[in-house]
Design an enzyme around this catalytic site. Structure first.
Site, PDB file in Angstrom:
ATOM      1  N   ASP A  60       0.813  -1.281  -0.110  1.00 39.01           N
ATOM      2  CA  ASP A  60       0.034   0.043  -0.143  1.00 39.01           C
ATOM      3  C   ASP A  60       0.896   1.345   0.024  1.00 39.01           C
ATOM      4  O   ASP A  60       1.568   1.647   1.017  1.00 39.01           O
ATOM      5  CB  ASP A  60      -0.903  -0.030   1.299  1.00 39.01           C
ATOM      6  CG  ASP A  60      -1.720   1.480   1.179  1.00 39.01           C
ATOM      7  OD1 ASP A  60      -3.093   1.009   1.031  1.00 39.01           O
ATOM      8  OD2 ASP A  60      -1.388   2.250   1.956  1.00 39.01           O
ATOM      9  N   TYR A  65       3.216   9.656  -0.521  1.00 39.90           N
ATOM     10  CA  TYR A  65       4.177   9.274  -0.010  1.00 39.90           C
ATOM     11  C   TYR A  65       5.769   9.511  -0.545  1.00 39.90           C
ATOM     12  O   TYR A  65       6.632   9.411   0.208  1.00 39.90           O
ATOM     13  CB  TYR A  65       4.041   7.696   0.229  1.00 39.90           C
ATOM     14  CG  TYR A  65       2.976   7.100   0.939  1.00 39.90           C
ATOM     15  CD1 TYR A  65       2.248   7.939   1.731  1.00 39.90           C
ATOM     16  CD2 TYR A  65       2.699   5.772   1.134  1.00 39.90           C
ATOM     17  CE1 TYR A  65       1.029   7.622   2.529  1.00 39.90           C
ATOM     18  CE2 TYR A  65       1.335   5.350   1.702  1.00 39.90           C
ATOM     19  CZ  TYR A  65       0.523   6.257   2.418  1.00 39.90           C
ATOM     20  OH  TYR A  65      -0.475   5.941   2.973  1.00 39.90           O
ATOM     21  N   LYS A  90      -2.893   5.954  -4.118  1.00 42.97           N
ATOM     22  CA  LYS A  90      -3.888   6.968  -3.702  1.00 42.97           C
ATOM     23  C   LYS A  90      -3.508   8.312  -4.666  1.00 42.97           C
ATOM     24  O   LYS A  90      -2.565   8.663  -4.685  1.00 42.97           O
ATOM     25  CB  LYS A  90      -4.164   7.137  -2.282  1.00 42.97           C
ATOM     26  CG  LYS A  90      -3.904   5.760  -1.374  1.00 42.97           C
ATOM     27  CD  LYS A  90      -3.889   6.043   0.048  1.00 42.97           C
ATOM     28  CE  LYS A  90      -3.615   4.721   0.773  1.00 42.97           C
ATOM     29  NZ  LYS A  90      -2.123   4.383   0.769  1.00 42.97           N
ATOM     30  N   HIS A 123      -7.373   9.737  -1.289  1.00 44.95           N
ATOM     31  CA  HIS A 123      -6.691   9.794  -0.142  1.00 44.95           C
ATOM     32  C   HIS A 123      -7.553  10.325   1.002  1.00 44.95           C
ATOM     33  O   HIS A 123      -7.495   9.818   2.238  1.00 44.95           O
ATOM     34  CB  HIS A 123      -5.408  10.479  -0.251  1.00 44.95           C
ATOM     35  CG  HIS A 123      -4.339   9.977   0.591  1.00 44.95           C
ATOM     36  ND1 HIS A 123      -3.105   9.673   0.205  1.00 44.95           N
ATOM     37  CD2 HIS A 123      -4.348   9.454   1.725  1.00 44.95           C
ATOM     38  CE1 HIS A 123      -2.343   9.080   1.037  1.00 44.95           C
ATOM     39  NE2 HIS A 123      -3.118   9.013   2.245  1.00 44.95           N
TER      40      HIS A 123
END
Ligand code: A2P
Length: 289
Positions: A60, A65, A90, A123
């Site tokens: 994930d 990120y 996301k 998200h």
């Protein structure tokens, strides 16, 4: 001796790949590796490679990120057929809206070096944007670029608003969820609508590993408090994505399939619930969008 070891090896691999069936019949592995805050490059590449070696098949990530390239490199360098992996990413808040989301998806796909995504999530429920974002996800799904679509950090009122206008009900809602934050109303709403609940930060970063009930059960089952929490998720039909960069802890987090908590024990763990006070991340209605 040898035979027992082989059988145990097989069992742990099989268990790590046990899946939840989403409402469109896609199979989602019930335990995955979260990679939030892992640095792009060596750190995330090594963490994802070691997880895949241990038998993890579900990773994930998110565009926010900043480590999709590293995740993609690790996937490429592992010998696992693409169809055996389940990859989530996301769309971030400033990428939302219909056209922006389609572009963001292509960026993520390129960084990951993949030709499809297994699960694409919104998200956070950015006010005024997420219904258009959802239309883009529906298009990506219909075009076959993503096997399942869903949301993250959505409360029942966000889901209601989204579903008023949607052709497709989200398959997944990924929320902060752990024994101190039960999210009961969101879980009930999701169960009533066939939406799979997934827990981010399932271990709450170890914040309450020293809770007496967790320590007592860890001792009883010869497990750790982390494993007791992840087993609580598993028995509550919650998909979990604990993050760890450490191979031993990744292995520990995957080793939760050889014991079973009793109903009474699950209720005792439930007593750790603090509702909103248990939140470690932002509240979806108070997020600084
Ligand atoms: P590390 O990466 O050094 O293993 P969460 O997924 O709930 O946010 O928790 C992630 C945090 O918990 C990370 O800091 C991770 O550190 C740590 N962690 C992950 N698994 C375990 C475990 N089994 N025992 C102790 N700490 C863990």
């Amino acid at each position: 001796m040898c035979k027992i070891l082989i059988l145990e090896g097989e069992r742990s691999v099989l268990s790590l790949t046990s899946t939840a069936k989403l409402h469109n019949d896609v199979e989602m592995p019930r335990l995955g590796l979260g990679v939030y805050k892992m640095e792009d490059g060596k750190e995330v590449v090594e963490a994802v490679k070691s997880a895949i070696e241990l038998g993890y098949r579900h990773i994930d990530t998110a565009s926010f990120y900043g480590n999709e390239e590293g995740v993609g490199k690790a996937i490429k360098e592992s010998d696992i057929p693409r169809e055996d992996l389940f990859i989530t990413t996301k769309v971030w808040n400033d990428e939302q809206g219909y056209e922006n989301t389609l572009e963001a998806f292509d960026r993520s796909l390129n960084k990951l070096g993949l030709d499809y995504i297994d699960l694409y999530l919104i998200h956070w429920p950015v006010p005024g944007k997420f219904t258009d974002t959802w239309k883009a996800l529906e298009k990506l799904y219909k075009d076959g670029k993503v096997k399942a679509i869903g949301v993250s950090n959505f409360l029942p009122h966000h889901l209601e608003e989204l579903m008023k206008d949607a052709e497709i009900t989200p398959m997944v809602n990924q929320i902060e969820l752990h024994p101190e934050l039960h999210q009961q109303q969101t879980r009930e709403f999701c169960a009533a609508n066939g939406i799979q609940v997934e827990a981010w930060s399932p271990l709450a970063k170890g914040k309450y590993f020293d809770a007496p009930v967790l320590k007592e059960l860890a001792e009883k089952y010869e497990k750790t408090p982390a494993q007791i929490i992840l087993r609580w998720d598993f028995q509550n039909d919650i998909v979990a994505i604990p993050k760890s960069t450490n191979k031993d802890r990744q292995q520990q987090n995957a080793d939760i399939f050889d014991f079973e908590l009793t109903e009474e024990e699950i209720k005792r763990i439930d007593e750790l619930n603090l509702d909103e006070k248990g939140r470690t991340g932002p509240h979806p209605d108070e997020f600084d969008y």
